[in-house]
Write an enzyme that holds these catalytic residues in place. Sequence first.
Site, PDB file in Angstrom:
ATOM      1  N   PHE A 203       0.944  -1.025   0.024  1.00 24.82           N
ATOM      2  CA  PHE A 203       0.098   0.348   0.198  1.00 24.82           C
ATOM      3  C   PHE A 203       0.537   1.263   0.035  1.00 24.82           C
ATOM      4  O   PHE A 203       1.700   1.423   0.608  1.00 24.82           O
ATOM      5  CB  PHE A 203      -0.690  -0.205   1.517  1.00 24.82           C
ATOM      6  CG  PHE A 203      -2.074   0.992   1.569  1.00 24.82           C
ATOM      7  CD1 PHE A 203      -3.326   0.513   0.646  1.00 24.82           C
ATOM      8  CD2 PHE A 203      -1.582   1.918   1.626  1.00 24.82           C
ATOM      9  CE1 PHE A 203      -4.316   1.633  -0.233  1.00 24.82           C
ATOM     10  CE2 PHE A 203      -3.011   3.288   2.089  1.00 24.82           C
ATOM     11  CZ  PHE A 203      -3.849   3.053   1.393  1.00 24.82           C
TER      12      PHE A 203
ATOM     13  N   ASP B 235       2.413  -5.706   8.412  1.00 28.08           N
ATOM     14  CA  ASP B 235       1.427  -4.618   8.061  1.00 28.08           C
ATOM     15  C   ASP B 235       0.330  -5.855   7.209  1.00 28.08           C
ATOM     16  O   ASP B 235       0.136  -6.341   7.057  1.00 28.08           O
ATOM     17  CB  ASP B 235       1.212  -3.948   6.810  1.00 28.08           C
ATOM     18  CG  ASP B 235       0.261  -2.986   6.677  1.00 28.08           C
ATOM     19  OD1 ASP B 235      -0.657  -3.898   7.038  1.00 28.08           O
ATOM     20  OD2 ASP B 235       0.228  -1.647   5.789  1.00 28.08           O
TER      21      ASP B 235
ATOM     22  N   TYR C 237     -10.243  -0.758  11.386  1.00 27.84           N
ATOM     23  CA  TYR C 237     -11.627  -0.055  10.729  1.00 27.84           C
ATOM     24  C   TYR C 237     -11.956  -1.456   9.282  1.00 27.84           C
ATOM     25  O   TYR C 237     -13.383  -1.160   9.448  1.00 27.84           O
ATOM     26  CB  TYR C 237     -11.430   1.157  10.545  1.00 27.84           C
ATOM     27  CG  TYR C 237     -10.550   1.869   9.989  1.00 27.84           C
ATOM     28  CD1 TYR C 237     -10.051   1.776   8.302  1.00 27.84           C
ATOM     29  CD2 TYR C 237      -9.643   2.434   9.887  1.00 27.84           C
ATOM     30  CE1 TYR C 237      -9.146   2.002   7.272  1.00 27.84           C
ATOM     31  CE2 TYR C 237      -7.887   2.633   9.560  1.00 27.84           C
ATOM     32  CZ  TYR C 237      -8.221   2.111   7.987  1.00 27.84           C
ATOM     33  OH  TYR C 237      -6.448   3.558   7.038  1.00 27.84           O
ATOM     34  N   LYS C 238     -11.342  -2.300   9.041  1.00 23.93           N
ATOM     35  CA  LYS C 238     -11.956  -3.145   8.262  1.00 23.93           C
ATOM     36  C   LYS C 238     -12.557  -4.330   8.777  1.00 23.93           C
ATOM     37  O   LYS C 238     -13.704  -4.277   8.889  1.00 23.93           O
ATOM     38  CB  LYS C 238     -10.156  -3.286   6.970  1.00 23.93           C
ATOM     39  CG  LYS C 238      -9.650  -2.328   7.044  1.00 23.93           C
ATOM     40  CD  LYS C 238      -8.134  -2.828   5.643  1.00 23.93           C
ATOM     41  CE  LYS C 238      -7.804  -1.700   5.227  1.00 23.93           C
ATOM     42  NZ  LYS C 238      -8.711  -0.875   4.317  1.00 23.93           N
TER      43      LYS C 238
ATOM     44  N   ARG D 175     -12.949  -4.724  -6.746  1.00 24.53           N
ATOM     45  CA  ARG D 175     -12.611  -5.873  -5.193  1.00 24.53           C
ATOM     46  C   ARG D 175     -14.054  -5.416  -4.412  1.00 24.53           C
ATOM     47  O   ARG D 175     -14.592  -5.200  -3.981  1.00 24.53           O
ATOM     48  CB  ARG D 175     -11.601  -4.578  -4.285  1.00 24.53           C
ATOM     49  CG  ARG D 175     -10.059  -4.373  -4.331  1.00 24.53           C
ATOM     50  CD  ARG D 175      -9.614  -4.231  -3.603  1.00 24.53           C
ATOM     51  NE  ARG D 175      -9.829  -2.796  -2.746  1.00 24.53           N
ATOM     52  CZ  ARG D 175      -9.577  -2.763  -1.733  1.00 24.53           C
ATOM     53  NH1 ARG D 175      -8.324  -3.205  -1.114  1.00 24.53           N
ATOM     54  NH2 ARG D 175     -10.131  -1.518  -1.007  1.00 24.53           N
TER      55      ARG D 175
END
Length: 394
Positions: free
Chosen positions: A126, A195, A220-221, A368
């Site tokens: 990312f 990560d 938050y995922k 996605r």
Amino acid sequence: MSELNLKAEELDAADGLAPLRSRFVLDDVVYLDGNSLGALPAHLPDRLADVVRREWGELRIRSWEESGWWTAPERIGERIAPLVGAAPGQVVVGDSTSVNVFKAVVAAARMAGEDRTEILVDATTFPTDGYIAESAARLTGRTLRAVTPAQVPDALGPRTAAVLLNHVDYRTGRLHDLPSLTAAVHAAGALAVWDLCHSAGALPVGLDEHGVDLAVGCTYKYLNGGPGSPAFLYVRRAAQPRFDSPLPGWNSHADPFGMSPSYDPAPGAVRGRVGTPDILSMLALEAALDVWEGVPVGAVRAKSLALTDFFLECVAQYAGDRVESVTPAAHEERGSQVSLRCEDAGEVMKKLIAAGVVGDFRPPDILRFGFTPLYTSFADTERAARVLATVLRG
């Protein structure tokens, strides 16, 4: 009713995690973007209202002690720890993922020693991780080299200080081999920083089991902590005495209220704290983690694989060769999302969302779809593939 409709009904009827869906605020939309922002736990608004009205509104400053605000970063860290395979005392919550990546990479480089002059970073990472790694390299006087995870074993050497890797590729959903890559990093005498943003809460991680030195992740995922909820930092117990944070804030001081002009780091993972924690988002996250009570991560992983298998089956039957999966078919190489390549992917996703199927788009041509086993059903999965096929046919 089609054969795949019937199969979805059968799979949902046999799903032991199906009752968890009621713990979330959902509607008729098929929500397959939990790998960007998890759904709202149903009990969270009332808990947050109590924090605002009573703990802040009535108790005010007393809540730092009486409501446990001060110890929230460690307390919530202890609740995340079992979800990533960590024993107590190694996870602290606070700050953003980017800030925690910075702490971890700089600390890893410092712990590695001055004779190790190179940091490796996942070339497919990312973007923020790459930006942070480049800054950490400059600040510590190291060079930075970007390599793919597959290239890491051959790139390691006596100059390697630290390696920053993603557990799951955010674009393709590829799951990288954390155990073997961590072992290779250690064999070279370097430190491994992982990560976990796209794996925490979706699959077993095994931080302790596999000897990971440092790890970070967002909440938050798949952990459903809410937009911008604080990230977590894992510092392996053996590394804690040497963990030298580049952000030595007063919250990580051994005696924070002593107001000493010199810094004396607190013992344990607490030294990963920096400044005053964001209490409202911190306690929203704590409430969100209630949905995990009694939920084994192994069962979550099993359902994740079943969901993504079924989605790929439905896409193959409904959409045929109009899309191409870039997500690995092998279970050991797959995270909890499916990424499909197609022409005009951005426009296709807009039409999908308008038709009640929410995923997301990554340029130039990737659709996605994130599968959160706590609330995604097999009926959702079949419907998403069927609507996708309709949109592709125009």
